[in-house]
Write a protein that holds these residues in place. Sequence first.
Motif, mmCIF file in Angstrom:
data_model
loop_
_atom_site.group_PDB
_atom_site.id
_atom_site.type_symbol
_atom_site.label_atom_id
_atom_site.label_comp_id
_atom_site.label_asym_id
_atom_site.label_seq_id
_atom_site.Cartn_x
_atom_site.Cartn_y
_atom_site.Cartn_z
ATOM 1 N N LEU A 140 0.828 -1.201 0.000
ATOM 2 C CA LEU A 140 0.000 0.000 0.000
ATOM 3 C C LEU A 140 0.866 1.256 0.000
ATOM 4 N N GLY A 141 1.926 1.255 0.811
ATOM 5 C CA GLY A 141 2.832 2.401 0.824
ATOM 6 C C GLY A 141 3.507 2.617 -0.517
ATOM 7 N N LEU A 142 3.957 1.529 -1.152
ATOM 8 C CA LEU A 142 4.580 1.650 -2.471
ATOM 9 C C LEU A 142 3.573 2.125 -3.515
ATOM 10 N N THR A 143 2.320 1.719 -3.352
ATOM 11 C CA THR A 143 1.283 2.167 -4.289
ATOM 12 C C THR A 143 1.024 3.660 -4.130
ATOM 13 N N LEU A 144 0.958 4.142 -2.897
ATOM 14 C CA LEU A 144 0.661 5.559 -2.653
ATOM 15 C C LEU A 144 1.780 6.468 -3.132
ATOM 16 N N ILE A 145 3.030 5.980 -3.119
ATOM 17 C CA ILE A 145 4.140 6.825 -3.594
ATOM 18 C C ILE A 145 4.452 6.583 -5.066
ATOM 19 N N GLY A 146 3.649 5.768 -5.730
ATOM 20 C CA GLY A 146 3.801 5.576 -7.161
ATOM 21 C C GLY A 146 4.749 4.483 -7.582
ATOM 22 N N ARG A 147 5.280 3.698 -6.631
ATOM 23 C CA ARG A 147 6.208 2.616 -6.996
ATOM 24 C C ARG A 147 5.474 1.365 -7.454
ATOM 25 N N ARG A 148 4.215 1.238 -7.108
ATOM 26 C CA ARG A 148 3.374 0.140 -7.569
ATOM 27 C C ARG A 148 2.169 0.718 -8.304
ATOM 28 N N ARG A 149 1.629 -0.066 -9.210
ATOM 29 C CA ARG A 149 0.502 0.398 -10.013
ATOM 30 C C ARG A 149 -0.795 0.390 -9.199
ATOM 31 N N LEU A 150 -1.528 1.496 -9.245
ATOM 32 C CA LEU A 150 -2.847 1.565 -8.631
ATOM 33 C C LEU A 150 -3.884 1.166 -9.683
ATOM 34 N N ARG A 151 -4.571 0.088 -9.459
ATOM 35 C CA ARG A 151 -5.543 -0.430 -10.423
ATOM 36 C C ARG A 151 -6.874 0.292 -10.203
ATOM 37 N N VAL A 152 -7.023 1.405 -10.916
ATOM 38 C CA VAL A 152 -8.157 2.297 -10.701
ATOM 39 C C VAL A 152 -9.468 1.596 -11.026
ATOM 40 N N HIS A 153 -9.495 0.844 -12.106
ATOM 41 C CA HIS A 153 -10.744 0.178 -12.485
ATOM 42 C C HIS A 153 -11.176 -0.826 -11.417
ATOM 43 N N LEU A 178 2.458 -11.485 -11.283
ATOM 44 C CA LEU A 178 1.643 -10.482 -10.602
ATOM 45 C C LEU A 178 1.570 -10.781 -9.112
ATOM 46 N N ASP A 179 1.586 -9.737 -8.305
ATOM 47 C CA ASP A 179 1.499 -9.877 -6.863
ATOM 48 C C ASP A 179 0.026 -9.917 -6.449
ATOM 49 N N PRO A 180 -0.444 -11.013 -5.845
ATOM 50 C CA PRO A 180 -1.851 -11.078 -5.433
ATOM 51 C C PRO A 180 -2.245 -9.975 -4.463
ATOM 52 N N ILE A 181 -1.307 -9.523 -3.625
ATOM 53 C CA ILE A 181 -1.618 -8.431 -2.701
ATOM 54 C C ILE A 181 -1.951 -7.163 -3.483
ATOM 55 N N GLU A 182 -1.155 -6.893 -4.502
ATOM 56 C CA GLU A 182 -1.376 -5.692 -5.317
ATOM 57 C C GLU A 182 -2.652 -5.795 -6.137
ATOM 58 N N VAL A 183 -2.923 -6.968 -6.679
ATOM 59 C CA VAL A 183 -4.052 -7.128 -7.588
ATOM 60 C C VAL A 183 -5.371 -7.277 -6.845
ATOM 61 N N LEU A 184 -5.362 -8.035 -5.747
ATOM 62 C CA LEU A 184 -6.613 -8.393 -5.087
ATOM 63 C C LEU A 184 -6.886 -7.614 -3.802
ATOM 64 N N VAL A 185 -5.866 -7.361 -3.007
ATOM 65 C CA VAL A 185 -6.076 -6.803 -1.669
ATOM 66 C C VAL A 185 -6.128 -5.278 -1.693
ATOM 67 N N ILE A 186 -5.160 -4.655 -2.331
ATOM 68 C CA ILE A 186 -5.070 -3.195 -2.285
ATOM 69 C C ILE A 186 -6.324 -2.511 -2.836
ATOM 70 N N PRO A 187 -6.887 -2.939 -3.988
ATOM 71 C CA PRO A 187 -8.139 -2.287 -4.440
ATOM 72 C C PRO A 187 -9.278 -2.436 -3.440
ATOM 73 N N ARG A 188 -9.369 -3.577 -2.795
ATOM 74 C CA ARG A 188 -10.448 -3.781 -1.821
ATOM 75 C C ARG A 188 -10.232 -2.940 -0.570
ATOM 76 N N VAL A 189 -8.994 -2.831 -0.128
ATOM 77 C CA VAL A 189 -8.697 -2.036 1.069
ATOM 78 C C VAL A 189 -9.003 -0.561 0.824
ATOM 79 N N ILE A 190 -8.551 -0.043 -0.318
ATOM 80 C CA ILE A 190 -8.779 1.369 -0.618
ATOM 81 C C ILE A 190 -10.275 1.650 -0.788
ATOM 82 N N ALA A 191 -10.946 0.798 -1.550
ATOM 83 C CA ALA A 191 -12.374 1.013 -1.799
ATOM 84 C C ALA A 191 -13.186 0.907 -0.520
ATOM 85 N N CYS A 192 -12.898 -0.076 0.317
ATOM 86 C CA CYS A 192 -13.675 -0.259 1.542
ATOM 87 C C CYS A 192 -13.439 0.892 2.514
#
Length: 376
Positions: free
Chosen positions: A143-156, A251-265
């Motif tokens: 999540l930290g890497l996603t927020l600083i742009g080091r990981r892709r944020l899957r907006v859709h 692909l990292d399952p945390i990045e693909v599956l968990v991070i979108p759910r955490v942010i959205a929830c």
Amino acid sequence: MDKLWDVIWSPPDAADARVALSGRLTLDAIVELDDALTARKPAGTGLAVDLNGVTGIDTAGAWAINGLVQRWTEAGVPARLEGAAPDVAQLVGALTVRPLRVLRRDHTSPFIAWLDRIGRAVAGQGANITSFVGFLGQVLVVLGLTLIGRRRLRVHAVIHQAEAVGVSALGIVGLLLFLVGLVVAQQGAVQLRQFGAEIFTVNLIGRSTTRELGILLTAIMVAGRSGSAFAAQIGSMKLNQEIDALRTIGLDPIEVLVIPRVIACSLMLLGLAFYGVICALIAGGLFAWAELDLPPGAYVQRLQEVTLMSDFVIGMVKAPVFGFIIALMGCFHGFNVTGNAESVGSSTTQAVVESIFVVIVFDALFAFFFSFLGYN
């Protein structure tokens, strides 16, 4: 009651050991029969098993005789059957796979068994907490890497989960909080009427819904609705080896599956909590207008006077934290699914129960923390 069977051994100093069995060798006496047949240790040059007196036998008795023969034979003392009727010899001969092992019930005291269950439960929860802490660390890093742009944020994916968690829940959350607002207003008015203080019903509605009830009940509803869905979805994907497929293609399952759910929830629970609080306040205002003859304008003015901005801010601060907890617990138990479809059901149930429990614990911690800071 007299024994219906008997076992007679030859004297221990005899060169050839001999044992005579008689009566009915059945399951009813299998433990005592096995004890009698194992009382003599293999010794001498041979063993003769006399079955002349056997009048009845079942599979358990045949197991016992076959076990005796094999134990002595394996110890280097040949054993043989004598005087067996054809059906007895046939049954014993058919059970030559391995010797009898009688299972005896463990007479452990209830207190020791109770302690054993507690110990196993504590050990299991300890392992579960350790695994959860590791999972939390992975999520926070990604999540930290996603927020600083080091990981892709899957907006859709975030938008899709936000629709499932937030937009689809507007109806049930609004109805629930509307009814809760009515109940709080009605019960408060009934109690306060005894002291001629019905006007303070507005205080009760305003402060209780904006600071505690509105946010907590919304979180419980989302935990039961979306937390369970997260666990079931990810658990089904794990059973179908889709998560392994994601790792295989890099692909990292945390990045693909968990991070979108955490942010959205987290974001949607903030919006749902605000929406639920408004519904509860509207319900309280309708009740005050109908039962207390308090016009809507006066009700809104009274709410502004008695409801502190700190109450509203505290409630809105708690909402995204509760959303993060719910999404995290649902995804964690989804990744813990193993074995079969039954594991999906148990993990889903565990995700809902633990999410609600942790949310209530954190709500209590928030209450103590803000009280310590002086926001009572």
